[in-house]
Design a protein around this motif. Structure first.
Motif, mmCIF file in Angstrom:
data_model
loop_
_atom_site.group_PDB
_atom_site.id
_atom_site.type_symbol
_atom_site.label_atom_id
_atom_site.label_comp_id
_atom_site.label_asym_id
_atom_site.label_seq_id
_atom_site.Cartn_x
_atom_site.Cartn_y
_atom_site.Cartn_z
ATOM 1 N N ASN A 295 27.327 49.301 39.053
ATOM 2 C CA ASN A 295 27.178 50.435 39.870
ATOM 3 C C ASN A 295 27.520 51.727 39.089
ATOM 4 O O ASN A 295 28.377 52.806 39.531
ATOM 5 C CB ASN A 295 27.535 50.372 41.265
ATOM 6 C CG ASN A 295 26.617 49.504 42.186
ATOM 7 O OD1 ASN A 295 25.586 49.143 41.671
ATOM 8 N ND2 ASN A 295 27.162 49.043 43.135
ATOM 9 N N TYR A 296 27.320 51.753 37.743
ATOM 10 C CA TYR A 296 27.215 53.198 36.926
ATOM 11 C C TYR A 296 29.003 53.363 36.597
ATOM 12 O O TYR A 296 29.327 54.411 36.368
ATOM 13 C CB TYR A 296 26.701 54.423 37.563
ATOM 14 C CG TYR A 296 25.423 54.180 38.164
ATOM 15 C CD1 TYR A 296 24.481 54.067 37.206
ATOM 16 C CD2 TYR A 296 25.111 53.780 39.432
ATOM 17 C CE1 TYR A 296 22.940 53.630 37.446
ATOM 18 C CE2 TYR A 296 23.886 53.489 39.843
ATOM 19 C CZ TYR A 296 22.788 53.572 38.866
ATOM 20 O OH TYR A 296 21.435 53.203 39.266
ATOM 21 N N SER A 297 29.663 52.393 36.683
ATOM 22 C CA SER A 297 31.002 52.259 36.249
ATOM 23 C C SER A 297 31.126 52.554 34.707
ATOM 24 O O SER A 297 30.155 51.993 34.000
ATOM 25 C CB SER A 297 31.791 51.042 36.471
ATOM 26 O OG SER A 297 31.942 50.960 38.171
ATOM 27 N N ASP A 298 32.115 53.182 34.050
ATOM 28 C CA ASP A 298 32.291 53.174 32.647
ATOM 29 C C ASP A 298 33.600 53.029 32.536
ATOM 30 O O ASP A 298 34.428 53.969 32.486
ATOM 31 C CB ASP A 298 31.798 54.535 32.219
ATOM 32 C CG ASP A 298 31.958 54.783 30.695
ATOM 33 O OD1 ASP A 298 32.061 53.950 29.850
ATOM 34 O OD2 ASP A 298 31.702 56.060 30.374
ATOM 35 N N ILE A 299 33.945 51.814 31.985
ATOM 36 C CA ILE A 299 35.600 51.358 32.137
ATOM 37 C C ILE A 299 35.957 50.973 30.341
ATOM 38 O O ILE A 299 35.043 50.803 29.940
ATOM 39 C CB ILE A 299 35.947 50.456 33.052
ATOM 40 C CG1 ILE A 299 35.161 49.123 32.688
ATOM 41 C CG2 ILE A 299 35.554 50.895 34.387
ATOM 42 C CD1 ILE A 299 35.456 47.854 33.464
ATOM 43 N N LEU A 300 37.233 51.244 30.446
ATOM 44 C CA LEU A 300 37.875 50.669 29.168
ATOM 45 C C LEU A 300 38.461 49.453 29.608
ATOM 46 O O LEU A 300 39.432 49.099 30.409
ATOM 47 C CB LEU A 300 39.027 51.603 28.702
ATOM 48 C CG LEU A 300 39.784 50.931 27.670
ATOM 49 C CD1 LEU A 300 39.033 50.999 26.352
ATOM 50 C CD2 LEU A 300 41.083 52.128 27.500
ATOM 51 N N ILE A 301 38.148 48.100 28.796
ATOM 52 C CA ILE A 301 38.552 46.764 28.806
ATOM 53 C C ILE A 301 39.258 46.557 27.431
ATOM 54 O O ILE A 301 38.587 46.422 26.524
ATOM 55 C CB ILE A 301 37.378 45.865 29.283
ATOM 56 C CG1 ILE A 301 36.808 46.192 30.343
ATOM 57 C CG2 ILE A 301 38.017 44.604 29.297
ATOM 58 C CD1 ILE A 301 35.611 45.592 30.810
ATOM 59 N N ALA A 302 40.808 46.751 27.404
ATOM 60 C CA ALA A 302 41.202 46.387 26.089
ATOM 61 C C ALA A 302 42.738 45.442 26.154
ATOM 62 O O ALA A 302 43.307 45.731 27.145
ATOM 63 C CB ALA A 302 41.588 47.797 25.475
ATOM 64 N N ASN A 303 42.787 44.835 25.230
ATOM 65 C CA ASN A 303 44.073 43.975 25.011
ATOM 66 C C ASN A 303 44.362 43.043 26.185
ATOM 67 O O ASN A 303 45.408 42.731 26.545
ATOM 68 C CB ASN A 303 45.304 44.812 24.821
ATOM 69 C CG ASN A 303 44.925 45.548 23.477
ATOM 70 O OD1 ASN A 303 44.438 46.639 23.356
ATOM 71 N ND2 ASN A 303 45.608 45.334 22.507
ATOM 72 N N ASN A 304 43.384 42.707 26.758
ATOM 73 C CA ASN A 304 43.175 41.523 27.866
ATOM 74 C C ASN A 304 43.034 39.984 27.332
ATOM 75 O O ASN A 304 42.156 39.817 26.461
ATOM 76 C CB ASN A 304 42.312 41.672 28.840
ATOM 77 C CG ASN A 304 42.466 43.344 29.491
ATOM 78 O OD1 ASN A 304 43.352 43.401 30.266
ATOM 79 N ND2 ASN A 304 41.522 44.165 29.147
ATOM 80 N N ILE A 305 43.605 39.301 28.017
ATOM 81 C CA ILE A 305 43.214 37.661 28.022
ATOM 82 C C ILE A 305 42.567 37.570 29.053
ATOM 83 O O ILE A 305 43.011 37.615 30.254
ATOM 84 C CB ILE A 305 44.442 36.925 27.885
ATOM 85 C CG1 ILE A 305 45.335 36.920 26.565
ATOM 86 C CG2 ILE A 305 43.992 35.320 27.777
ATOM 87 C CD1 ILE A 305 46.502 36.251 26.596
ATOM 88 N N ILE A 306 41.188 37.072 29.002
ATOM 89 C CA ILE A 306 40.569 36.662 30.059
ATOM 90 C C ILE A 306 39.897 35.040 29.852
ATOM 91 O O ILE A 306 39.100 35.038 29.085
ATOM 92 C CB ILE A 306 39.036 37.692 30.125
ATOM 93 C CG1 ILE A 306 39.602 39.001 29.807
ATOM 94 C CG2 ILE A 306 38.220 37.196 31.247
ATOM 95 C CD1 ILE A 306 38.376 40.214 29.936
ATOM 96 N N ALA A 307 40.697 34.338 30.418
ATOM 97 C CA ALA A 307 40.379 32.784 29.911
ATOM 98 C C ALA A 307 40.520 31.838 31.230
ATOM 99 O O ALA A 307 41.238 32.066 32.240
ATOM 100 C CB ALA A 307 41.833 32.552 29.025
ATOM 101 N N ASP A 308 39.771 30.889 30.888
ATOM 102 C CA ASP A 308 39.703 29.755 31.780
ATOM 103 C C ASP A 308 39.361 30.061 33.278
ATOM 104 O O ASP A 308 39.746 29.298 34.356
ATOM 105 C CB ASP A 308 40.985 29.150 31.954
ATOM 106 C CG ASP A 308 41.504 28.343 30.526
ATOM 107 O OD1 ASP A 308 40.417 27.599 29.956
ATOM 108 O OD2 ASP A 308 42.574 28.312 30.146
ATOM 109 N N ASN A 309 38.462 31.158 33.575
ATOM 110 C CA ASN A 309 38.006 31.431 34.822
ATOM 111 C C ASN A 309 36.470 30.708 34.855
ATOM 112 O O ASN A 309 35.958 30.303 34.149
ATOM 113 C CB ASN A 309 37.668 33.007 34.656
ATOM 114 C CG ASN A 309 39.020 33.737 34.718
ATOM 115 O OD1 ASN A 309 39.843 33.804 35.449
ATOM 116 N ND2 ASN A 309 39.365 34.335 33.557
ATOM 117 N N ASP A 310 36.296 30.587 36.395
ATOM 118 C CA ASP A 310 35.294 29.382 36.684
ATOM 119 C C ASP A 310 34.259 30.028 37.723
ATOM 120 O O ASP A 310 34.630 30.902 38.635
ATOM 121 C CB ASP A 310 35.972 28.309 37.254
ATOM 122 C CG ASP A 310 34.966 27.236 37.315
ATOM 123 O OD1 ASP A 310 33.959 27.187 36.645
ATOM 124 O OD2 ASP A 310 35.068 26.536 38.447
#
Length: 189
Positions: free
Chosen positions: A57-72
């Motif tokens: 919905n028109y978001s404009d975000i920064l996604i940096a230096n994250n671990i995004i793992a093992d999500n289901d």
């Protein structure tokens, strides 16, 4: 959940794990949001849509230096076609059914998709093993991302004797101490 944060809320250095939602099991950015999602560990969450992070919905975000793992259940990282995101220096790994909804950012801007090597997912202990590719200087592509994830401490993975009263066994030091044992020194497993 962030909603219409035009000035840009900063979500930093959080362990976000074992949550369940219909949308955005870890983090949901909605309605012209301008948040910064930086240096988090987002692990083992579940959602029908985007089990790790979603931007829509028109978001404009920064996604940096994250671990995004093992999500289901939903994609690990979902940037909807009506939103945008700057995605850099993340480890997006082993999410089911897929890591990304939309373009796969692996190999671009320091983004990787490798086992982050947590100390123990059984406990869970989401600190990083000393050999983790998410630690400074160990990026598999040689990119200078600094620390990837929320926790900047490592664990000992050296096995040794662990005692609980009169019962002893060979285990890793971090598992011994986390479970109330007394670590007697290094040995072999």
């Amino acid at each position: 959940y962030t909603h219409a944060c035009p000035s840009g809320m900063i979500v930093r250095k959080n362990l976000i794990f074992q949550n369940t939602a219909s949308i955005g099991g870890g983090i949901c950015c909605n309605a012209r949001d301008r948040s910064q999602i930086v240096g988090n560990t987002i692990w083992n969450n579940a959602a029908e849509y985007a089990s790790g992070i979603i931007s829509y919905n028109y978001s404009d975000i920064l996604i940096a230096n994250n671990i995004i793992a093992d999500n289901d259940g939903g994609k690990g990282l979902w940037v909807h076609s009506n939103a945008s995101a700057t995605i850099e220096c993340n480890d997006v790994w082993n999410n089911t059914p897929v890591n990304y909804h939309g373009p796969d950012a692996t190999g671009m801007n320091g983004n990787i998709s490798v086992d982050p090597r947590f100390c123990s997912i059984a406990l869970p202990d989401l600190r990083l093993q000393i050999s983790s590719p998410c630690l400074p200087g160990q990026h598999p592509d040689g990119v200078d991302c600094g620390i990837i994830g929320a926790v900047d401490r490592t664990c000992s993975v050296t096995p040794g004797a662990c005692c609980f009263g009169i019962e002893c066994g060979i285990v890793f030091r971090n598992l011994c101490e986390a479970n109330g044992g007394y670590f007697l020194g290094e040995g072999s497993a």
